[in-house]
Scaffold this motif. Structure first.
Motif: not given
Length: 256
Positions: A85, A91, A252
């Motif tokens: 991230r 996501t 992801l």
């Protein structure tokens, strides 16, 4: 079960025609397709990626004109999500996975003899059959991918490498629906590509091919088979066959 599934994911990626690795990730690529469901990465269990390793992973995708994408069982590498991230991953999906074992597998009841269409699973052998399966799955999954000769060849490679594929022929020729499972690793296998052409849905095709693939995997020594399910309808089919929820996998990716 999360660790078993994650170990399988890593081993399966290492079967791709092109494999890129660093201390935290394994990425598998097939130059014959740009599909994100074929070209993706997964972390090694317990991985604690550095920024350099994440950058190396992203570069491997960018060099091939592909969207960086990672799939994994979250509990097996908790440090991976924040590292990705921080590099811009977001996501894409969160999927629950279900597991079947020899003890839980329940074969579907036979169709009525007077039924106009009785689904019977077969093993493909010819290029025409593999191409028909690819075409049926492309129709079943809508716009996710297009049928192609490369798709049929990829299915043949899965079977030739020790995987299992079963399909139900349609009455007029071709394929009504199919399922496939890659060769087992870490004692398990991923049952994927379960799809039925719209004209044959609700007739037991998915149940027959799923059960037959799982049974063959167990006959070859696999201790479990797992799959991801989306939608209540397919999930009910899998649960009737003996699949039970066991964990969650996180997807992801970096948006283009």
């Amino acid at each position: 079960m999360d660790t078993t599934v994650q170990n399988f994911a890593v081993a399966n990626l290492r079967r791709r025609p092109v494999v890129i690795e660093n201390p935290s990730f394994v990425a598998g690529f097939d130059p014959a397709t740009t599909s994100p469901y074929v070209n993706y990465a997964s972390p090694l269990p317990g991985a604690e990626p550095t920024r350099r390793e994440v950058a190396h992973l992203v570069a491997a995708f960018r060099e091939r004109g592909l969207r960086p994408r990672v799939e994994f069982a979250l509990s097996t590498a908790p440090a991976v999500e924040p590292a990705l991230r921080a590099a811009g991953f977001t996501t894409e999906e969160v999927h629950e996975y279900l597991v079947c074992t020899p003890a839980t597998l329940t074969m579907p009841p036979p169709a009525a003899r007077d039924s106009a269409f009785v689904p019977r699973a077969r093993t493909p052998h010819t290029d025409e059959e593999f191409d028909a399966i690819d075409a049926a799955l492309a129709e079943a999954f809508g716009s996710e991918f297009d049928a192609s000769p490369e798709g049929g060849a990829r299915l043949r490679r899965i079977q030739d490498a020790g995987g299992v594929i079963r399909f139900v022929p349609s009455p007029g020729g071709g394929c009504a629906g199919a399922a496939s499972c890659s060769a087992p690793a870490a004692g398990t296998g991923e049952l994927s590509g379960v799809g039925t052409r719209p004209a044959f849905r609700g007739r037991g095709v998915a149940a027959v091919v799923t059960a037959e693939v799982a049974a063959e995997m167990f006959a070859r020594g696999a201790r479990s088979v797992w799959l991801e399910s989306s939608g209540d309808g397919p999930r009910r089919i899998y649960e009737r066959l003996g699949f039970r929820p066991e964990g969650t996998r996180l997807y992801l990716s970096i948006s283009d």
